[in-house]
Design an enzyme around this catalytic site. Structure first.
Site, PDB file in Angstrom:
ATOM      1  N   TYR A 164       0.832  -1.222   0.000  1.00 26.70           N
ATOM      2  CA  TYR A 164       0.000   0.000   0.000  1.00 26.70           C
ATOM      3  C   TYR A 164       0.862   1.265   0.000  1.00 26.70           C
ATOM      4  CZ  TYR A 164      -3.315   3.436   1.978  1.00 26.70           C
ATOM      5  OH  TYR A 164      -4.076   4.549   2.233  1.00 26.70           O
ATOM      6  N   ASN A 217       1.577  -9.840   0.703  1.00 25.00           N
ATOM      7  CA  ASN A 217       0.364  -9.038   0.951  1.00 25.00           C
ATOM      8  C   ASN A 217       0.117  -8.034  -0.178  1.00 25.00           C
ATOM      9  OD1 ASN A 217      -1.916  -8.490   2.516  1.00 25.00           O
ATOM     10  ND2 ASN A 217      -0.928  -6.735   3.502  1.00 25.00           N
ATOM     11  N   SER A 256       6.194   3.467  13.004  1.00 19.83           N
ATOM     12  CA  SER A 256       4.772   3.644  13.282  1.00 19.83           C
ATOM     13  C   SER A 256       4.568   4.395  14.588  1.00 19.83           C
ATOM     14  CB  SER A 256       4.131   2.255  13.395  1.00 19.83           C
ATOM     15  OG  SER A 256       2.828   2.353  13.907  1.00 19.83           O
ATOM     16  N   TYR A 296       3.883  -6.202  17.544  1.00 13.62           N
ATOM     17  CA  TYR A 296       4.112  -5.414  16.328  1.00 13.62           C
ATOM     18  C   TYR A 296       4.864  -4.125  16.669  1.00 13.62           C
ATOM     19  CZ  TYR A 296       3.277  -2.010  12.669  1.00 13.62           C
ATOM     20  OH  TYR A 296       3.458  -1.021  11.739  1.00 13.62           O
ATOM     21  N   LYS A 356       8.871  -2.858  15.753  1.00  7.81           N
ATOM     22  CA  LYS A 356       9.270  -1.600  15.097  1.00  7.81           C
ATOM     23  C   LYS A 356      10.283  -0.848  15.960  1.00  7.81           C
ATOM     24  CE  LYS A 356       7.078  -1.613  11.233  1.00  7.81           C
ATOM     25  NZ  LYS A 356       7.754  -1.496   9.947  1.00  7.81           N
ATOM     26  N   TYR A 395       4.647   6.788  11.063  1.00  5.62           N
ATOM     27  CA  TYR A 395       3.370   7.164  10.451  1.00  5.62           C
ATOM     28  C   TYR A 395       2.259   7.075  11.480  1.00  5.62           C
ATOM     29  CZ  TYR A 395       5.848   4.846   6.484  1.00  5.62           C
ATOM     30  OH  TYR A 395       6.743   4.381   5.568  1.00  5.62           O
ATOM     31  N   PHE A 396       1.293   7.955  11.351  1.00  4.55           N
ATOM     32  CA  PHE A 396       0.082   7.855  12.154  1.00  4.55           C
ATOM     33  C   PHE A 396      -0.922   6.955  11.388  1.00  4.55           C
ATOM     34  CE2 PHE A 396       0.638  10.055  16.185  1.00  4.55           C
ATOM     35  CZ  PHE A 396       1.987  10.327  16.044  1.00  4.55           C
ATOM     36  N   ASN A 431      -7.814  -2.228   9.309  1.00  9.66           N
ATOM     37  CA  ASN A 431      -7.896  -0.796   9.621  1.00  9.66           C
ATOM     38  C   ASN A 431      -9.260  -0.235   9.259  1.00  9.66           C
ATOM     39  OD1 ASN A 431      -4.535  -0.826   8.747  1.00  9.66           O
ATOM     40  ND2 ASN A 431      -5.235  -0.185  10.756  1.00  9.66           N
ATOM     41  N   ARG A 450     -12.426  -1.969  21.708  1.00  7.39           N
ATOM     42  CA  ARG A 450     -11.509  -3.020  21.242  1.00  7.39           C
ATOM     43  C   ARG A 450     -10.310  -3.057  22.204  1.00  7.39           C
ATOM     44  NH1 ARG A 450      -9.068  -2.336  15.200  1.00  7.39           N
ATOM     45  NH2 ARG A 450      -7.985  -0.624  16.227  1.00  7.39           N
ATOM     46  N   GLY A 494      -6.869  -2.899  23.879  1.00  9.21           N
ATOM     47  CA  GLY A 494      -5.602  -2.304  23.422  1.00  9.21           C
ATOM     48  C   GLY A 494      -5.763  -0.941  22.772  1.00  9.21           C
TER      49      GLY A 494
HETATM   50  P1  NAD Z   1       1.433  -3.620   3.099  1.00  8.01           P
HETATM   51  O1  NAD Z   1       1.189  -4.943   3.718  1.00  8.01           O
HETATM   52  O2  NAD Z   1       0.478  -3.097   2.088  1.00  8.01           O
HETATM   53  O3  NAD Z   1       2.884  -3.565   2.447  1.00  8.01           O
HETATM   54  C1  NAD Z   1       3.968  -4.299   2.961  1.00  8.01           C
HETATM   55  C2  NAD Z   1       4.596  -5.053   1.812  1.00  8.01           C
HETATM   56  O4  NAD Z   1       5.686  -5.837   2.330  1.00  8.01           O
HETATM   57  C3  NAD Z   1       3.627  -6.034   1.148  1.00  8.01           C
HETATM   58  O5  NAD Z   1       3.610  -5.805  -0.251  1.00  8.01           O
HETATM   59  C4  NAD Z   1       4.182  -7.414   1.485  1.00  8.01           C
HETATM   60  O6  NAD Z   1       3.973  -8.349   0.434  1.00  8.01           O
HETATM   61  C5  NAD Z   1       5.658  -7.101   1.701  1.00  8.01           C
HETATM   62  N1  NAD Z   1       6.331  -8.040   2.593  1.00  8.01           N
HETATM   63  C6  NAD Z   1       5.894  -8.520   3.791  1.00  8.01           C
HETATM   64  N2  NAD Z   1       6.810  -9.362   4.296  1.00  8.01           N
HETATM   65  C7  NAD Z   1       7.841  -9.407   3.416  1.00  8.01           C
HETATM   66  C8  NAD Z   1       9.086 -10.092   3.378  1.00  8.01           C
HETATM   67  N3  NAD Z   1       9.434 -10.951   4.348  1.00  8.01           N
HETATM   68  N4  NAD Z   1       9.899  -9.919   2.306  1.00  8.01           N
HETATM   69  C9  NAD Z   1       9.549  -9.086   1.305  1.00  8.01           C
HETATM   70  N5  NAD Z   1       8.380  -8.410   1.277  1.00  8.01           N
HETATM   71  C10 NAD Z   1       7.540  -8.561   2.332  1.00  8.01           C
HETATM   72  O7  NAD Z   1       1.599  -2.571   4.297  1.00  8.01           O
HETATM   73  P2  NAD Z   1       1.706  -0.986   4.240  1.00  8.01           P
HETATM   74  O8  NAD Z   1       0.497  -0.437   4.877  1.00  8.01           O
HETATM   75  O9  NAD Z   1       2.116  -0.552   2.901  1.00  8.01           O
HETATM   76  O10 NAD Z   1       2.902  -0.786   5.268  1.00  8.01           O
HETATM   77  C11 NAD Z   1       4.229  -0.529   4.844  1.00  8.01           C
HETATM   78  C12 NAD Z   1       5.091  -0.318   6.074  1.00  8.01           C
HETATM   79  O11 NAD Z   1       4.575   0.781   6.817  1.00  8.01           O
HETATM   80  C13 NAD Z   1       5.122  -1.504   7.035  1.00  8.01           C
HETATM   81  O12 NAD Z   1       6.436  -1.661   7.497  1.00  8.01           O
HETATM   82  C14 NAD Z   1       4.193  -1.084   8.161  1.00  8.01           C
HETATM   83  O13 NAD Z   1       4.556  -1.670   9.374  1.00  8.01           O
HETATM   84  C15 NAD Z   1       4.395   0.412   8.170  1.00  8.01           C
HETATM   85  N6  NAD Z   1       3.237   1.153   8.703  1.00  8.01           N
HETATM   86  C16 NAD Z   1       2.010   0.988   8.139  1.00  8.01           C
HETATM   87  C17 NAD Z   1       0.911   1.686   8.658  1.00  8.01           C
HETATM   88  C18 NAD Z   1      -0.475   1.488   8.101  1.00  8.01           C
HETATM   89  O14 NAD Z   1      -1.447   1.772   8.820  1.00  8.01           O
HETATM   90  N7  NAD Z   1      -0.643   1.051   6.866  1.00  8.01           N
HETATM   91  C19 NAD Z   1       1.082   2.547   9.745  1.00  8.01           C
HETATM   92  C20 NAD Z   1       2.362   2.703  10.290  1.00  8.01           C
HETATM   93  C21 NAD Z   1       3.431   1.996   9.750  1.00  8.01           C
HETATM   94  C1  WQD Z   2      -8.786   3.387  14.066  1.00  9.47           C
HETATM   95  C2  WQD Z   2     -10.015   3.646  14.932  1.00  9.47           C
HETATM   96  C3  WQD Z   2     -10.710   1.734  16.226  1.00  9.47           C
HETATM   97  C4  WQD Z   2     -11.953  -0.795  12.891  1.00  9.47           C
HETATM   98  C5  WQD Z   2      -3.512   0.675  13.740  1.00  9.47           C
HETATM   99  C6  WQD Z   2      -2.255   0.130  14.298  1.00  9.47           C
HETATM  100  C7  WQD Z   2      -1.139   1.087  14.117  1.00  9.47           C
HETATM  101  C8  WQD Z   2      -1.006   1.577  12.667  1.00  9.47           C
HETATM  102  C9  WQD Z   2      -2.318   2.034  12.134  1.00  9.47           C
HETATM  103  C10 WQD Z   2       0.635   0.258  11.585  1.00  9.47           C
HETATM  104  C11 WQD Z   2      -9.906   3.038  16.331  1.00  9.47           C
HETATM  105  C12 WQD Z   2     -11.767   2.114  15.226  1.00  9.47           C
HETATM  106  C13 WQD Z   2     -11.461   0.266  13.632  1.00  9.47           C
HETATM  107  C14 WQD Z   2     -13.335  -1.142  13.006  1.00  9.47           C
HETATM  108  C15 WQD Z   2     -13.624   0.655  14.560  1.00  9.47           C
HETATM  109  N1  WQD Z   2      -0.569   0.544  11.798  1.00  9.47           N
HETATM  110  N2  WQD Z   2     -12.291   0.971  14.448  1.00  9.47           N
HETATM  111  N3  WQD Z   2     -14.111  -0.375  13.828  1.00  9.47           N
HETATM  112  O1  WQD Z   2      -5.797   1.148  15.854  1.00  9.47           O
HETATM  113  O2  WQD Z   2      -5.314   3.591  15.335  1.00  9.47           O
HETATM  114  O3  WQD Z   2      -3.841   1.863  14.464  1.00  9.47           O
HETATM  115  O4  WQD Z   2      -3.299   1.038  12.365  1.00  9.47           O
HETATM  116  O5  WQD Z   2       1.609   0.693  12.107  1.00  9.47           O
HETATM  117  O6  WQD Z   2      -0.011   0.408  14.496  1.00  9.47           O
HETATM  118  O7  WQD Z   2      -2.440  -0.129  15.683  1.00  9.47           O
HETATM  119  O8  WQD Z   2      -6.077   2.070  13.500  1.00  9.47           O
HETATM  120  O9  WQD Z   2      -7.678   1.745  11.694  1.00  9.47           O
HETATM  121  O10 WQD Z   2      -7.383  -0.113  13.382  1.00  9.47           O
HETATM  122  O11 WQD Z   2      -8.509   1.999  14.088  1.00  9.47           O
HETATM  123  O12 WQD Z   2     -14.377   1.298  15.306  1.00  9.47           O
HETATM  124  O13 WQD Z   2     -13.811  -2.085  12.389  1.00  9.47           O
HETATM  125  O14 WQD Z   2     -11.129   2.981  14.316  1.00  9.47           O
HETATM  126  O15 WQD Z   2     -11.284   1.320  17.426  1.00  9.47           O
HETATM  127  O16 WQD Z   2     -10.545   3.920  17.224  1.00  9.47           O
HETATM  128  P1  WQD Z   2      -5.317   2.156  14.914  1.00  9.47           P
HETATM  129  P2  WQD Z   2      -7.413   1.344  13.088  1.00  9.47           P
END
Ligand code: NAD
Ligand code: WQD
Length: 337
Positions: free
Chosen positions: A13, A37, A126, A150, A154, A178-179, A200, A293, A295
């Site tokens: 993504y 993924n 994150s 998780y 990080k 990232y938020f 999410n 939920r 946590g």
């Molecule tokens: P995503 O799952 O869409 O992208 C991650 C990609 O990594 C996927 O394409 C997956 O196939 C690949 N991958 C997973 N394990 C692998 C491995 N062992 N070797 C090679 N490729 C691998 O997730 P995203 O939302 O794009 O997240 C990207 C990064 O940002 C992640 O590190 C995630 O922890 C971090 N992040 C995401 C969010 C969020 O809410 N989306 C928030 C904060 C941080």
């Molecule tokens: C947002 C709000 C839920 C789903 C997570 C990870 C964080 C980061 C971003 C990677 C919360 C509410 C959600 C649903 C709901 N990822 N909710 N019904 O929890 O802030 O963060 O994603 O790093 O690490 O913890 O995001 O999108 O899961 O939830 O009411 O079906 O939506 O309770 O208040 P969160 P989220």
């Protein structure tokens, strides 16, 4: 300087949106992903939007030899490390999987980079590393205290990066915390399409708008927030992508290790998100109020001043932009499948 960039997790993504941003700005991008993924079809979409070729290598980040060979052979200048696992609940069930991918995977990448003498890195971290907010908005000096595997994976990775930057002045590393990334590329050609079930909020709201789920379960309406539902700092994925480009420009000039929050500084509640998505999609989005939920925290949003001051980056896109771009992506028939 820094013209050829390897993006691990580049078909995922956030990585795919960063790839578009970099490619349209004239960088050569190489995507490295094991597709656990995401799908290789994303490569075509990136090329279509940016009107430039990008190279794709299918591989695991724990395959140090393949990474090292890729970095040297393709003469990579900098790496953006997106690859990883990111589902909090899954990380509690499968901690070893998370530590293997997120910590050993990062170590493997760093070994490969050292071997290939590539010292520029932007790391996907994150806001999860902060744990329960002690104060709001959360700045980079806020204490860390992740409450799940998780988040701890990080934070472990960040500490490795910090130690590495101390070990030699060659290294230039930025960790971006990232938020809540949401939305899609403006074209409607690229968005969030995980192969696993989404966890999410925004992708779940979209599923309800698309009628593939009957309702959104709202986890708690008794938080100390204006409407009682959870408040988060939702940030448009293209703003996030621009933040990565700014970080890349910065590591081209400065050495060491720096951490930046990437958020908007504003919070929206779950019910505000639902309302905004209703307007953007014109669809009904039924909700059911559930208990909290485990946590979750009531509110979480960033102080993003450091990224503004040091990187010259600010989020520009609105909640409306996030919802409209997401809906455009999900209703674009060429993205179905
Ligand atoms: P995503 O799952 O869409 O992208 C991650 C990609 O990594 C996927 O394409 C997956 O196939 C690949 N991958 C997973 N394990 C692998 C491995 N062992 N070797 C090679 N490729 C691998 O997730 P995203 O939302 O794009 O997240 C990207 C990064 O940002 C992640 O590190 C995630 O922890 C971090 N992040 C995401 C969010 C969020 O809410 N989306 C928030 C904060 C941080
Ligand atoms: C947002 C709000 C839920 C789903 C997570 C990870 C964080 C980061 C971003 C990677 C919360 C509410 C959600 C649903 C709901 N990822 N909710 N019904 O929890 O802030 O963060 O994603 O790093 O690490 O913890 O995001 O999108 O899961 O939830 O009411 O079906 O939506 O309770 O208040 P969160 P989220």
């Amino acid at each position: 300087m820094n013209k050829k960039i390897l993006l691990t997790g580049g078909t995922g993504y956030i990585g795919s949106h960063a790839a578009v941003e970099l490619s349209t700005r004239g960088y050569d991008v190489v995507l490295y992903d094991n597709l656990q993924n995401s799908s290789a079809a994303v490569v075509d979409q990136i090329e279509l939007i940016s009107n430039r070729k990008c190279e794709f290598i299918q591989g695991d980040i724990r395959d140090t030899a393949l990474l090292s060979d890729t970095l040297s052979r393709l003469k990579i200048n900098a790496v953006m490390h997106f690859a990883g696992l990111k589902a909090v609940a899954e990380s509690i069930e499968e901690p070893l999987n998370y530590y293997s991918t997120n910590v050993l995977g990062t170590l493997s990448l760093l070994d490969a980079m050292l071997h290939a003498q590539v010292f520029n890195l932007v790391f996907s971290s994150s806001a999860t590393v902060y744990g329960v907010p002690a104060y709001l908005p959360i700045d980079e000096l806020h204490p860390t205290g992740p409450v799940n595997p998780y988040g701890r994976s990080k934070l472990h990775a960040e500490r490795i990066l910090s130690d590495l930057a101390v070990s030699s002045t060659n290294w230039s590393i930025i960790s971006l915390r990232y938020f809540n990334p949401t939305g899609a590329h403006e074209s409607g050609l690229l968005g969030e399409r995980p192969t696993s079930r989404p966890n999410n909020l925004m992708p779940i709201i979209s599923e309800v708008a698309l009628n593939s789920r009957d309702r959104l379960q709202v986890f708690g309406d008794d938080y100390d927030t204006p409407d009682g539902t959870g408040v988060r700092d939702f940030i448009h994925v293209m703003d996030l992508a621009e933040g990565h480009r700014k970080a890349l420009e910065y590591i081209g000039k400065e050495k060491g290790f720096e951490i930046f929050n990437l958020g908007t500084g504003a919070g929206y509640s779950v019910l505000e998100m639902v309302e905004a998505y209703k307007v953007a999609s014109g669809q009904a989005i039924p909700v059911e109020i559930m208990t909290r939920r485990p946590g979750d925290v009531g509110a979480c949003y960033a102080d993003a001043l450091k990224a503004d001051t040091v990187l010259g980056w600010q989020a520009k896109r609105s909640l409306k932009d996030m919802c409209e771009s997401s809906w455009r992506f999900y209703t674009n028939s060429s993205n179905r499948g």
